[in-house]
Scaffold this motif. Structure first.
Motif, short mmCIF file in Angstrom:
data_model
loop_
_atom_site.label_atom_id
_atom_site.label_comp_id
_atom_site.label_asym_id
_atom_site.label_seq_id
_atom_site.Cartn_x
_atom_site.Cartn_y
_atom_site.Cartn_z
N UNK A 95 20.21 -19.75 -7.04
CA UNK A 95 21.26 -18.60 -6.93
C UNK A 95 22.59 -19.34 -7.07
N UNK A 96 22.93 -20.34 -7.11
CA UNK A 96 24.25 -21.05 -7.28
C UNK A 96 24.65 -20.86 -8.64
N UNK A 98 25.71 -18.83 -11.76
CA UNK A 98 26.18 -17.40 -12.31
C UNK A 98 25.49 -17.36 -13.81
N UNK A 99 24.44 -16.36 -13.67
CA UNK A 99 23.69 -16.11 -15.08
C UNK A 99 24.10 -14.75 -15.50
N UNK A 110 27.67 -19.65 -16.51
CA UNK A 110 28.84 -20.17 -16.38
C UNK A 110 28.91 -21.59 -16.04
N UNK A 143 32.21 -22.66 -12.34
CA UNK A 143 31.64 -21.66 -11.58
C UNK A 143 30.38 -22.24 -10.75
N UNK A 145 28.16 -20.07 -7.68
CA UNK A 145 28.22 -18.96 -6.94
C UNK A 145 27.38 -19.44 -5.40
N UNK A 147 26.89 -19.60 -1.59
CA UNK A 147 26.43 -18.94 -0.75
C UNK A 147 27.50 -18.37 0.42
N UNK A 157 34.27 -20.26 -5.62
CA UNK A 157 33.25 -19.89 -6.97
C UNK A 157 33.62 -20.13 -8.12
N UNK A 158 35.15 -20.16 -8.41
CA UNK A 158 35.91 -20.45 -9.48
C UNK A 158 36.52 -21.51 -9.31
N UNK B 76 42.24 -15.47 -12.06
CA UNK B 76 40.85 -16.00 -12.46
C UNK B 76 40.14 -15.36 -13.66
N UNK B 78 36.90 -14.92 -13.79
CA UNK B 78 35.70 -14.18 -13.23
C UNK B 78 36.38 -13.40 -12.17
N UNK B 100 28.64 -9.14 -15.20
CA UNK B 100 27.37 -9.79 -14.25
C UNK B 100 27.22 -9.50 -12.77
N UNK B 101 26.16 -10.21 -12.19
CA UNK B 101 25.90 -9.75 -10.64
C UNK B 101 26.24 -11.24 -10.04
N UNK B 102 26.87 -11.20 -8.73
CA UNK B 102 26.79 -12.39 -8.11
C UNK B 102 25.50 -12.47 -7.38
N UNK B 103 25.32 -13.51 -6.43
CA UNK B 103 24.19 -13.60 -5.74
C UNK B 103 23.87 -12.68 -4.86
N UNK B 104 24.76 -11.87 -4.42
CA UNK B 104 24.52 -10.55 -3.55
C UNK B 104 24.56 -9.08 -4.43
#
Lengths: 595, 595
Positions: A95-96, A98-99, A110, A143, A145, A147, A157-158, B76, B78, B100-104
């Motif tokens: 999950x780290x 960014x897709x 990213x 990038x 993501x 936690x 995260x960026x 940024x 993002x 896109x969605x982040x991990x949350x």
């Protein structure tokens, strides 16, 4: 000629109050002084002054990379999935990463680091050993993501990183490239102006061999490292390899009574167990039981990047905890978390609070892999769970009465523990990871088939190194390292300006003089912040100057009537009156101490 | 001192063959000369030489922005969804936005432009008219998921833009900011070194008022623009407003016969209709029917950003087509496509090939909104579809026999059409959009509630301008504009180096001399590419020098024995022999013609 920044027009608002969402002092000051602004969790905007500091960090990094023959290029941040699929990082990053999908539904990501892109570029463009060695780098937005994004720029995260990669035909070449980077990093971090230490590092999810980190020594650092004064050994706590404790001699083992189960009601913790152990079963040597005599068995659940899960049991002396980060490094790329009620429900043979080696291990009833801390010696006797509520087993001897599936380097490291090199005790401190140099070896070259012809016309796989510097993080690390209670205190090479000129009062002559001075300095190429705000009190102006943290502050005010200006060193607080006629010369001397 | 780039070690591979995926000559050359590489559709990597050119474009843009008081910052890429939701752009951008969605699971986007972020930053930091005017800018990587990425850097999905925004309290302030940007852009584009034209522009999806584009004049441009020699009027074809044709006088209308339906079998096209119209129903004035006498009704389907669809009918003279881009600009933010079989099936009253005003219009049987080209005059008579297969209606008069719901500026503009200002005929040409200046007005400030206190202590909404320059696109545009059949031909200010020194042959003395010359030039601050490759033939070296396109080429070779070097101007092809002793001086004169 350098354009001065006038505070009457500069896009800046300083804050007297700490921002609600900042934890660390340097971070608070960067926000209060208007250098950065939060756009989203772990994502920051660079305001004019912050951007200037960032660019100066970039310049230092670029100069030192160019000096070792690094060639700069720039890969995209938005990348196709395929190369990351080939190296398995599409999955491993979990999950780290960014897709996203593009409008055609194509998978993209990213970029978190660019090993794949660099490897493919070299594969495509070079084909002979004659074209190597090669060092490529970029300074680029990356990038991840995270936690838990933390402390503004420290874990974003960026973020902006310098990543470089070396390409060689053999291990010797890789060693040289690694050493060149190591020296460049030393120069770079010396220029950035904070205390740092070079530590042996865990290679984490990256795979590979030799690896060191450059840590900014800081009480607010996320990384714990150890040092041995006697030998100079230093390592990230994740990288400390605790040696296996020597086996207990056979006579001692022979003299150990047979293992025996005792009732230990209401003792699901080490503390409750130790408090009643003496009464239940006094030690034969007469000294009382301590937590160090008990074997604690911790069960965790691993989640692999593909989503599959697996339990893992760790046995370690009861006076020592599992270190979350050491365990994380050992199980990577899997994640871990403690066993929860639902997990226990799935393994009814685990008696919570009374788990023992009787059910642990791949060959036993739970089937759970069971790894021991290296300090648990072959032949040593333990008090540990008897796998039944309210019962523990005493005099359980490793090798005689129980076995495990191996060892794991996941126990906590404590101040005073012996250094792995045997040279003396370890001390612990905290640091911020600023750089990482790393012998990747052939992992990526093999995955992506990067080969060149060697001297004999034979195809050989290229060896690679990977080297990173946290560029935006450096701005934060310097802020944490150099601030004081009044504000930021920039090292000269990173400051957003060389001089902060403050004009005070309402006297037009003061502003005229200050304006003239600013122009003279600008003409000399000095970068000036000029506080020319007409209706702001001297107190506010002084406070802002301290907050912004430019190394040299010049006050043009009341003293002007007596022909003097005040020069102040932001770091030392030292002030001196300077005759108007000598002002430019003295300011230049302060700004360019070496010149 | 500037580090020379030695071709023996430079990360560069030139290609003799055109890359398969490149369409335009400049793009092919940028790939062949190793300046850029494709990473994914519309996404490019910058190799060392390309990055140098890119940085020089950035420098020019930065200098001209700083000169008008622009303050650089960096947001940024993002971004969170909320600000773009507030301005409705989250929806309006449709599939062009990378989401896109982040991990949350939080919605995020990759910024296409940053109006929202700038507006919110100013809102948060400034609160008084005294702090305005303000111009902020950034040079930053942006993302748009183009349906048809094109020609490498010309229309990419990841690209570098300078975007700036002006903030003022009133319309006069906005006008001044707009003019300042206009002048800065003129200087910028003059320095970039290609022909450009400033045209009135459609504001497209951005909303707002005054708007001009800076187009690089180029046959490979995607934008068509018109010019009127007589008046200097110039406009993007999307922005041309065709004046409404004057109404036909009443007497003529009165003399027009009543509308009558005729059998026109097998005439679903204008051509088939015109070919039989004379036989069916000769014109009363004796001249034959032409396509211009027919009224063509084109039905398209609009798709709104929220996914809803809506048909639209456009009536225009049969000798003129709908212009795809003009229609696109008119219906934005909706997309459009021609009606397809399934669409016709849903509207059975539309007789394909014979559609007429009898069923079109919100008040008629189809309910389809019906808009006319402005050239269709009130009172004019037409041959058009009778809404029945094989039948057309003749002498159908607008206003007498049919009406529409309004007009639309979607008909094609043709060479020789009258200029909207009435000054003469228009000429057409093509261009590449390099810059866009744009009076946003209060749209974003209202959506995000950006107000400041005015002189009277009253809250007023700020007026904004938005100004863009395609920075990575400029590299491509210059390549398209300046190349020749041998390779790239960089203007001096953008070239990756000032001089390209070629050492030819195998004579050590040649390489010694060339190396010394390179060092001398580097010491003078001249940027040098040095072709020091030992085993490469002179022919290949010359070809590579032409391909790379550095403005001054110096050949150290056979002539050295006679005490001369060769100086070549890449653009003109002019060569001259220069005595060894005068070489540095003459090269400096070539490199710094003004100095």
């Amino acid at each position: 000629m350098t354009r001065p920044l006038r505070l009457s027009t500069l896009f800046l608002r300083t804050l007297r109050e700490d921002p609600a969402d900042a934890e660390l002092p340097g971070h608070k000051l960067l926000v209060r002084a208007g250098y950065i602004r939060r756009a989203a969790p772990g994502i920051y905007s660079w305001m004019p002054l912050g951007l200037r500091v960032l660019r100066k960090v970039e310049r230092i990094v670029r100069e030192e990379m160019d000096a070792i023959g690094g060639q700069e290029l720039s890969f995209p941040a938005l990348l196709p999935r395929e190369p990351y699929e080939a190296t398995n990082r599409w999955t491993e990053y979990g999950p780290n990463l960014f897709r996203l999908h593009d409008r055609k539904g194509v998978d993209m990501l990213l970029g978190p680091t660019h090993e794949e892109m660099f490897t493919l570029a070299v594969k495509d463009m070079f084909s002979s050993y004659k074209e190597l060695p090669l060092t490529l780098y970029q300074i680029q937005t990356k990038y991840r993501d995270e936690a838990r994004p933390r402390a503004g720029l420290l874990r974003g995260r960026e973020f902006i990183m310098k990543d470089s990669y070396s390409f060689d035909v053999g291990d010797d070449g890789l060693d040289e490239a690694y050493q060149r980077h190591r020296e460049a990093y030393i120069k770079m971090f010396d220029r950035l102006g904070f205390d740092y230490v070079i530590v042996h590092a865990d290679s984490g999810a990256m795979g590979g061999s030799a690896s060191e980190e450059f840590l900014a020594v800081s009480p607010v650092g996320e990384d714990t490292f150890v040092r041995c004064e006697a030998s100079g050994y230093a390592a990230n706590v994740e990288a400390v390899v605790v040696p296996r404790a020597p086996a207990v001699d056979e006579a001692t083992v022979a003299a150990t009574p047979a293992a025996h189960v005792e009732d230990t009601p209401d003792s699901p913790t080490i503390a409750t167990l130790v408090s009643q152990a003496d009464a239940l079963h006094p030690r034969s040597d007469g000294r009382g039981w301590t937590a160090a005599d008990t074997l604690k068995n911790v069960v965790v659940l691993l989640t692999h990047p593909d989503g599959s899960t697996e339990p893992l049991a760790i046995g370690l002396p009861g006076d020592r905890d599992v270190d979350a980060k050491r365990l994380e490094a050992q199980v990577a790329p899997a994640d871990w978390r403690p066993f929860e009620a639902a997990d226990f429900a799935a393994y009814p043979m685990l008696a919570k609070g009374y788990i023992g080696p009787g059910v642990l291990g791949e060959e036993r009833s739970s089937g759970i892999r069971y790894l021991l801390d290296p300090s648990v010696a072959e032949g040593s006797a333990w008090v540990t769970g008897a796998d039944e509520h309210g019962k523990h087993v005493f005099d359980l001897v490793l090798g005689r009465d129980f076995t495990a599936d191996g060892t794991i380097q996941a126990g906590e490291i404590r101040e005073g523990d012996p250094s792995p090199d045997g040279a003396g005790p370890l001390t612990l401190a905290r640091g911020i990871e600023m750089g990482h140099i790393f012998q990747l070896g052939r992992k990526y070259a093999e995955a992506l088939d990067l080969k060149v012809l060697d001297e004999n016309g034979k195809l050989v796989t290229v060896t690679m190194g990977s080297y990173g510097v946290g560029v935006s993080r450096a701005v934060a690390a310097v802020a944490e390292a150099t601030h004081d209670e009044l504000g930021l205190v920039w090292p000269r090479e990173l400051a957003p300006a060389d001089v902060h000129v403050v004009a005070t009062g309402k006297d037009a002559a003061v502003f005229d003089h200050a304006g003239g001075l600013v122009d003279q300095l600008a003409a000399e190429g000095v970068e000036v912040i000029y506080d020319d705000r007409p209706k702001v009190s001297p107190g506010v102006k002084f406070k802002d100057a301290e907050l912004l943290g430019v190394p040299t502050i010049v006050v043009v005010g009341k003293g002007l009537a007596d022909g003097v200006l005040e020069l102040k060193d932001r770091r030392t607080g030292e002030r001196q009156d300077v005759p108007v006629d000598a002002a430019v010369e003295q300011i230049l001397a302060a700004v360019r101490p070496g010149a």
